[in-house]
Design a protein around this motif. Structure first.
Motif, PDB file in Angstrom:
ATOM      1  N   GLN A 181       0.560  -0.928  -0.197  1.00 29.50           N
ATOM      2  CA  GLN A 181       0.454  -0.062   0.010  1.00 29.50           C
ATOM      3  C   GLN A 181       1.270   1.202  -0.032  1.00 29.50           C
ATOM      4  OE1 GLN A 181      -3.375  -0.662  -0.503  1.00 29.50           O
ATOM      5  NE2 GLN A 181      -4.203  -0.610   1.138  1.00 29.50           N
ATOM      6  N   THR A 182       0.269   2.387  -0.358  1.00 27.56           N
ATOM      7  CA  THR A 182       1.135   3.700  -0.610  1.00 27.56           C
ATOM      8  C   THR A 182       0.696   4.569   0.980  1.00 27.56           C
ATOM      9  OG1 THR A 182      -0.374   4.677  -1.727  1.00 27.56           O
ATOM     10  CG2 THR A 182       1.544   3.395  -2.871  1.00 27.56           C
ATOM     11  N   ALA A 184       1.652   7.916   1.760  1.00 28.71           N
ATOM     12  CA  ALA A 184       2.132   8.425   3.129  1.00 28.71           C
ATOM     13  C   ALA A 184       2.725   7.517   3.908  1.00 28.71           C
ATOM     14  CB  ALA A 184       0.754   8.922   3.378  1.00 28.71           C
ATOM     15  N   VAL A 185       2.852   6.395   4.028  1.00 30.87           N
ATOM     16  CA  VAL A 185       3.303   5.664   4.855  1.00 30.87           C
ATOM     17  C   VAL A 185       5.047   4.510   4.634  1.00 30.87           C
ATOM     18  CG1 VAL A 185       1.573   4.581   6.217  1.00 30.87           C
ATOM     19  CG2 VAL A 185       2.452   3.316   3.707  1.00 30.87           C
ATOM     20  N   LYS A 186       5.682   5.103   5.252  1.00 30.54           N
ATOM     21  CA  LYS A 186       7.332   5.002   4.547  1.00 30.54           C
ATOM     22  C   LYS A 186       7.379   3.369   4.832  1.00 30.54           C
ATOM     23  CE  LYS A 186      10.168   8.575   4.946  1.00 30.54           C
ATOM     24  NZ  LYS A 186       9.986   9.737   6.611  1.00 30.54           N
ATOM     25  N   ASP A 187       7.247   2.759   3.857  1.00 30.02           N
ATOM     26  CA  ASP A 187       7.592   1.124   3.909  1.00 30.02           C
ATOM     27  C   ASP A 187       9.354   1.075   4.162  1.00 30.02           C
ATOM     28  OD1 ASP A 187       6.422  -1.185   3.839  1.00 30.02           O
ATOM     29  OD2 ASP A 187       6.615  -1.636   1.801  1.00 30.02           O
ATOM     30  N   GLN A 188       9.715   1.263   5.528  1.00 27.74           N
ATOM     31  CA  GLN A 188      10.945   1.319   6.114  1.00 27.74           C
ATOM     32  C   GLN A 188      10.483   0.220   6.939  1.00 27.74           C
ATOM     33  OE1 GLN A 188      10.264   4.125   8.541  1.00 27.74           O
ATOM     34  NE2 GLN A 188      13.059   5.307   8.507  1.00 27.74           N
ATOM     35  N   PHE A 189      12.363  -0.645   6.967  1.00 24.46           N
ATOM     36  CA  PHE A 189      12.150  -2.056   7.844  1.00 24.46           C
ATOM     37  C   PHE A 189      12.501  -1.269   9.349  1.00 24.46           C
ATOM     38  CE2 PHE A 189      15.925  -5.236   9.126  1.00 24.46           C
ATOM     39  CZ  PHE A 189      14.712  -6.390   9.102  1.00 24.46           C
ATOM     40  N   LEU A 190      11.940  -1.790  10.158  1.00 23.23           N
ATOM     41  CA  LEU A 190      12.306  -0.874  11.360  1.00 23.23           C
ATOM     42  C   LEU A 190      12.285  -1.936  12.109  1.00 23.23           C
ATOM     43  CD1 LEU A 190      12.757   2.775  11.924  1.00 23.23           C
ATOM     44  CD2 LEU A 190      12.957   1.361  13.654  1.00 23.23           C
TER      45      LEU A 190
END
Ligand code: FRU
Length: 493
Positions: free
Chosen positions: A33-34, A486-492
């Protein structure tokens, strides 16, 4: 479909690096999703602990890192200044290993900010060596540095007069009362869904069982109530609940529902007196475990976010080892005997560019991957086909028949069909006709707000590469925007 052994489902997360390859693989999925929050890896389900604290919104979600399976659940933490753009903060509550009270999962719950801490109330899902289930209501304290501190002992264990299905603590501060209340979703020994109420003068200890919530007329309504909550909206009270293992007219074989009852709550006699029937919150297919922000100052409204998914079903991305996302935040108000759900006004910030849809010669327009579509409907029948092919065939059909005053959303025309047993079509009467549709399209979801929030249809959708078109029939005026990420698809982790 992959089968998971118990060891695989309940494997403890020791090192974030164990998830890197999985994260990289799912990042390539066309269904990521974005502008909706989604599982960083694996499976996301309920939103938990939704509060405003330290100048930001905090939200957590139920998270099983390993794949699209309801295994070992954690609380994953995300934050936002405006409820539009979100940041991943990483896992917050991890299950304790071996004999811990939550050794097989940190289950759903809620939060209360006090001073510079957020108190997190959750269900410790414990299993003995012989896999006997025990539910504990547990507490953790989260400092502004982001580190949670679990209390070593649970606040209380399960109530022996009910089955072990007791979970999802919702902490409530009732205006004008010193006592805190906690609602727990539960099941009676003769398999009826109910809510248990606990009270305490203190947030951190002293919790005692005050009684079972009386909801006259709803003594036999599903065999378990998950995620209960009582919200004050516009001077009225609303009981939100997820009754399970029952069917409802017009909802196919669906066994899990998320709905509400308007009424009034008497905290002395622990009676919620309904003023009307049970309504589903969402007329679409994929919505469950909705949670409202716990400490809104403005008591006329509430903000709700739900899991865009359902228990006991599977999704096409299961094969990619991830599943689940959250709905857009919705503002709740009450009109007459109904809850009204509108996209938050802030969501206008998502708009990137207003585009004038160009027709491709077949009466069909290109549907951007992330889009907001608004239709003013003037009169008569309307048909909107989303995710069709270039010829306008297939896709999701939204049909309004004026003579019947009914709107229907039917997703059976998609190439990738799923959860057929839930039914593929949903209809909702519109007594006053159709005048407006506001539709949010993301890579793998669609949320359709009808008549300024009078009804919402939420659905996951998995279009293939040819299903990126739409067409509209009827007397309408169309506006279309592309939407920003609007969402950072970040590996955290
Ligand atoms: C609802 C639910 C809750 C439980 C959680 C576990 O979807 O079953 O009752 O706490 O999910 O992930």
């Amino acid at each position: 479909m992959r089968t998971w052994t118990k060891e695989e489902r309940y494997r403890y997360l020791k090192d974030p690096q164990e998830l890197l390859a999985l994260y990289q693989a799912i990042s390539a999925s066309p269904y990521r999703q974005t502008f909706h929050n989604q599982a960083v890896t694996g499976l996301m389900n309920d939103p938990n602990g939704f509060v405003w604290h330290d100048n930001k919104w905090h939200l957590f979600y139920q998270w099983c890192p390993w794949g699209a399976v309801h295994g070992l659940k954690h609380w994953y933490h995300i934050v936002s200044k405006d409820l539009v753009t979100w940041k991943n903060l990483g896992v917050c509550l991890l299950p304790d290993q071996e004999d811990g009270y939550d050794n097989k999962g940190v289950y759903s719950g809620s939060a209360m900010p006090i001073g510079d801490k957020i108190y997190l109330y959750y269900t410790g899902n414990h299993r003995d060596a012989d896999w006997t289930r025990h539910a504990y209501t547990c507490l953790a304290r989260l400092g502004n540095d982001g580190w949670p501190e679990k209390y070593p002992l649970p606040l209380f264990g399960s109530n022996p007069d009910y089955t072990e299905h007791q979970r999802d603590p919702k902490i409530i501060k009732v205006p004008g009362r010193d006592t805190y209340y906690m609602l727990i979703g539960a099941q009676t020994k003769d398999k009826r869904g109910c809510v248990l109420v606990y009270t305490s003068e203190e947030l951190q200890h002293g919790w005692t069982f005050a009684g079972e919530l009386k909801v006259p007329g709803f003594e036999n309504f599903g065999d378990m109530w998950e995620c209960p909550s009582i919200e004050q909206i516009g001077g009225r009270e609303v009981l939100l609940l997820c009754p399970q293992h029952m069917t409802l007219p017009g909802r196919g074989g669906s066994q899990n529902h998320n709905g509400y009852i308007l009424g009034s709550m008497d905290w002395d006699s622990l009676t919620f007196t309904p003023d009307g029937q049970f309504h589903v919150l969402d007329f679409g297919f994929d919505s469950y475990a909705a949670a409202c922000a716990n400490n809104l100052q403005d008591s006329d409204k509430a903000v709700l976010i739900a899991w865009m998914g359902l228990p006991d079903v599977s999704y096409p991305t299961d094969e990619e080892d991830w599943a689940g996302c959250l709905t857009l935040p919705r503002e709740l108000t009450i009109r007459g005997r109904r809850l009204i759900q509108q996209p938050l006004p802030e969501l206008r910030k998502l708009r990137d560019e207003r585009i004038h849809p160009e027709e491709n010669g077949n009466g069909v327009y290109a549907l951007p991957r992330a889009a907001e579509l608004q239709l003013d409907c003037r009169k008569g029948d309307v048909e909107v086909d989303l995710f069709t092919d270039e010829e306008g065939q297939g896709g999701i059909k939204v049909t309004y028949i004026d003579a019947a005053k009914e709107i229907t959303v039917d997703r059976s025309g998609m190439q990738t069909r799923f959860n057929l047993e839930e039914g593929e079509s949903r209809t909702r009467p519109l007594e006053n006709g159709l005048f407006h549709l506001r539709i949010f399209v993301d890579s793998s979801s669609v949320e359709i707000f009808v008549n300024d929030g009078d009804a919402v249809f939420t659905s996951r959708v998995f279009p293939c590469s040819s299903e990126h078109w739409f067409r509209v029939q009827g007397d309408t005026f169309i506006r279309l925007w592309t939407l920003k990420r609007a969402v950072k698809d970040q590996f955290l982790i």
